[in-house]
Design a protein around this motif. Structure first.
Motif, PDB file in Angstrom:
ATOM      1  N   THR A   9       0.748  -0.851  -0.384  1.00 22.68           N
ATOM      2  CA  THR A   9       0.198  -0.355  -0.041  1.00 22.68           C
ATOM      3  C   THR A   9       0.798   1.729   0.229  1.00 22.68           C
ATOM      4  O   THR A   9       0.949   2.001  -0.287  1.00 22.68           O
ATOM      5  CB  THR A   9      -1.178   0.136   0.838  1.00 22.68           C
ATOM      6  OG1 THR A   9      -1.907  -1.107   1.138  1.00 22.68           O
ATOM      7  CG2 THR A   9      -1.992   1.278   1.545  1.00 22.68           C
ATOM      8  N   SER A  37       3.010   2.754  -1.596  1.00 24.72           N
ATOM      9  CA  SER A  37       3.774   3.667  -2.894  1.00 24.72           C
ATOM     10  C   SER A  37       2.328   4.392  -3.393  1.00 24.72           C
ATOM     11  O   SER A  37       2.049   5.313  -3.894  1.00 24.72           O
ATOM     12  CB  SER A  37       3.887   1.956  -4.075  1.00 24.72           C
ATOM     13  OG  SER A  37       5.520   1.807  -3.675  1.00 24.72           O
ATOM     14  N   PHE A  38       1.650   3.960  -2.853  1.00 27.13           N
ATOM     15  CA  PHE A  38       0.296   4.238  -3.547  1.00 27.13           C
ATOM     16  C   PHE A  38      -0.702   5.380  -2.459  1.00 27.13           C
ATOM     17  O   PHE A  38      -0.770   6.502  -2.865  1.00 27.13           O
ATOM     18  CB  PHE A  38      -1.296   3.189  -3.839  1.00 27.13           C
ATOM     19  CG  PHE A  38      -1.048   2.169  -4.654  1.00 27.13           C
ATOM     20  CD1 PHE A  38      -1.070   2.151  -6.172  1.00 27.13           C
ATOM     21  CD2 PHE A  38      -0.134   0.761  -4.148  1.00 27.13           C
ATOM     22  CE1 PHE A  38      -0.895   1.074  -6.723  1.00 27.13           C
ATOM     23  CE2 PHE A  38      -0.195  -0.540  -4.839  1.00 27.13           C
ATOM     24  CZ  PHE A  38      -0.002  -0.407  -6.206  1.00 27.13           C
ATOM     25  N   TYR A  39      -0.167   5.491  -1.306  1.00 30.72           N
ATOM     26  CA  TYR A  39      -0.403   6.141  -0.389  1.00 30.72           C
ATOM     27  C   TYR A  39       0.660   6.971  -0.343  1.00 30.72           C
ATOM     28  O   TYR A  39       0.200   7.999  -0.469  1.00 30.72           O
ATOM     29  CB  TYR A  39       0.190   5.280   0.843  1.00 30.72           C
ATOM     30  CG  TYR A  39       0.307   6.214   2.058  1.00 30.72           C
ATOM     31  CD1 TYR A  39      -0.562   7.303   3.141  1.00 30.72           C
ATOM     32  CD2 TYR A  39       1.625   6.832   3.154  1.00 30.72           C
ATOM     33  CE1 TYR A  39      -0.250   8.437   3.506  1.00 30.72           C
ATOM     34  CE2 TYR A  39       1.982   7.558   4.026  1.00 30.72           C
ATOM     35  CZ  TYR A  39       1.515   7.809   4.821  1.00 30.72           C
ATOM     36  OH  TYR A  39       0.993   9.050   4.952  1.00 30.72           O
ATOM     37  N   THR A  62       2.332   8.373  -3.396  1.00 29.83           N
ATOM     38  CA  THR A  62       1.749   8.883  -4.384  1.00 29.83           C
ATOM     39  C   THR A  62       0.246  10.240  -4.235  1.00 29.83           C
ATOM     40  O   THR A  62       0.123  11.415  -4.360  1.00 29.83           O
ATOM     41  CB  THR A  62       0.882   7.837  -5.667  1.00 29.83           C
ATOM     42  OG1 THR A  62       1.964   7.228  -5.731  1.00 29.83           O
ATOM     43  CG2 THR A  62       0.653   8.553  -6.972  1.00 29.83           C
ATOM     44  N   LEU A  63      -1.113   9.385  -3.422  1.00 26.07           N
ATOM     45  CA  LEU A  63      -1.823  10.250  -3.166  1.00 26.07           C
ATOM     46  C   LEU A  63      -1.538  11.800  -2.033  1.00 26.07           C
ATOM     47  O   LEU A  63      -1.849  12.662  -2.779  1.00 26.07           O
ATOM     48  CB  LEU A  63      -2.999   9.351  -2.507  1.00 26.07           C
ATOM     49  CG  LEU A  63      -4.128   9.555  -1.725  1.00 26.07           C
ATOM     50  CD1 LEU A  63      -5.017   9.950  -3.160  1.00 26.07           C
ATOM     51  CD2 LEU A  63      -4.662   8.345  -1.003  1.00 26.07           C
ATOM     52  N   ARG A  89      -0.422  14.153  -4.303  1.00 23.88           N
ATOM     53  CA  ARG A  89      -0.853  14.914  -4.748  1.00 23.88           C
ATOM     54  C   ARG A  89      -1.446  16.312  -4.374  1.00 23.88           C
ATOM     55  O   ARG A  89      -1.391  17.370  -5.222  1.00 23.88           O
ATOM     56  CB  ARG A  89      -2.509  14.402  -5.372  1.00 23.88           C
ATOM     57  CG  ARG A  89      -1.851  12.801  -6.310  1.00 23.88           C
ATOM     58  CD  ARG A  89      -3.843  12.484  -6.299  1.00 23.88           C
ATOM     59  NE  ARG A  89      -3.391  11.069  -7.660  1.00 23.88           N
ATOM     60  CZ  ARG A  89      -3.824  10.481  -8.308  1.00 23.88           C
ATOM     61  NH1 ARG A  89      -5.764  11.178  -7.537  1.00 23.88           N
ATOM     62  NH2 ARG A  89      -4.355   9.422  -9.198  1.00 23.88           N
TER      63      ARG A  89
END
Length: 400
Positions: free
Chosen positions: A143, A145-147, A149-150, A153
């Motif tokens: 999780t 890497s996606f965290y 990236t989020l 933003r």
């Protein structure tokens, strides 16, 4: 009293620790630029974190039994929150390196407590629950890497993901204090006075050959898992010539295999005894290391990575659960032994690969991983032979 609140704390804590462990690698490029860290200093961050884990495993394994486990876990999570918060306001790398060392020690002690609590609360399905617990850790690593990236933003700042993680960890710590308080009230109502804890001795446990082999297998496990995780993308990209995206996708075959294995390895205990399954998983892992090294095609490397993940993922919780079935009272020490062996293997494999690669191409230096796989197989095989001589460990977890 229901086991669900304590289980929720432990699983949530392991998920957050999985994110924290992988965040250092994800955020390091931005941290290095912001704090003017050289490659040598950047490498020292991982070394100090691993050394902190070793210290935390030793101290936690020896002294954790003196305290109420849930309350101690809540305290340690709170400490980690504070340390992360302080780290995110530092502007010089020496302080960051020092705090990373302490965070590694505290996190390792949380690991030790979590393993011990789950093993004690779920004696009738220890293997399944230990697998789920380590699955939550692996899910956290996936999780992360996606965290990032989020979060990026909203602000491209390496401090923000750590601050958000610290805030969530604080919420889990507060809930852990509530669970610990409820447990104390339940014990008082039932007339159960807390038993005085005692310090545990590593040397007494390591005198038993089965646990010594557990430590040696833990060394091989750490060397293979993180040696591959730290060097695979560089090997596939710079050594073989794949693009960065393809190399990362191939690594995802490995991490995906780890998650699947930890989620479902206990089901295999329907058909395999514990000691046989140890050898089966170790054989899958070592086969995966050689397939990765001897293949050039994307299907071969991807298949080898998946096989390596399927073998490694369930091996750690299986070996540790089996050890705790033999000696439940030494749970903190057994977890500490595994973590120390694991952290040592991480450092040796990562350093040896990098050192060898300074003299020869990385495609040759990457042989360190299959060599570590051979070490893992022989130590796991020896461990399985000694397990076979022990009283049968409960395997009802396979049905739990």
């Amino acid at each position: 009293m229901s086991r669900r609140p304590a289980t929720t704390v432990i699983f949530a804590g392991f998920f957050l620790l999985g994110m924290l462990f992988i965040l250092w690698g994800i955020l390091l490029p931005d941290i290095a630029v912001d704090l003017a860290m050289s490659e040598l200093i950047s490498g020292a961050l991982f070394t100090l974190f691993s050394l902190g884990m070793m210290i935390g495993a030793i101290v936690g394994g020896k002294y954790a039994s003196r305290f109420d486990f849930m309350q101690l876990m809540a305290v340690l999570m709170t400490i980690n929150c504070g340390l992360l918060g302080v780290l995110t306001v530092l502007t010089a790398w020496p302080g960051v390196l020092g705090l990373v060392f302490v965070i590694g020690a505290v996190s390792s002690a949380i690991f030790t407590i979590g393993h011990t609590l789950i093993a004690r609360m779920y004696q009738e399905k220890r293997f399944t629950m230990m697998g789920f617990m380590d699955f939550m850790f692996s899910l956290g690593t996936l999780t992360a890497s996606f965290y990032v990236t989020l979060v990026y933003r909203y602000a491209d700042n390496w401090r923000l993901p750590l601050q958000c993680l610290s805030a969530v960890m604080l919420l889990v710590a507060i809930y852990a204090f509530m669970v610990a308080g409820a447990q104390r009230q339940h014990r008082r109502a039932a007339g159960h006075a807390p038993e005085p804890g005692q310090s545990l001795a590593f040397k007494d446990v390591l005198r038993q050959p089965v646990f010594l082999l557990l430590a040696l297998a833990g060394f091989g496990y750490g060397a293979v898992e993180f040696g591959n995780a730290n060097w695979f993308v560089s090997y596939a990209q710079n050594g073989i010539g794949y693009s960065g995206e393809t190399a990362r996708n191939l690594l995802a075959c490995f991490t995906g295999g780890m998650v699947l294995s930890r989620l479902g390895f206990a089901l295999l205990l329907r058909w395999f005894s514990v000691h046989r399954l140890v050898v089966v998983l170790a054989s899958l892992a070592v086969s995966g290391t050689f397939i990765i090294k001897l293949s050039d095609g994307i299907w071969g490397i991807g298949g080898g990575s998946l096989l390596l993940g399927l073998g490694l993922g369930g091996l750690f919780p299986l070996m540790l659960s089996a050890a705790m079935s033999i000696s439940p009272e030494n749970g903190p020490v057994l977890s500490g032994i595994s973590i120390i062996g694991n952290a040592t293997g991480v450092q040796v494999a990562s350093f040896t690969t990098g050192w060898w690669a300074s003299f020869v191409p990385l495609t040759i230096a990457f042989w360190v991983i299959p060599m570590a796989g051979v070490w893992l197989w022989f130590s796991a095989w020896g461990y399985s032979r000694l397990l076979k001589r022990q009283p049968a460990a409960p395997v009802s977890a396979a049905h739990g």
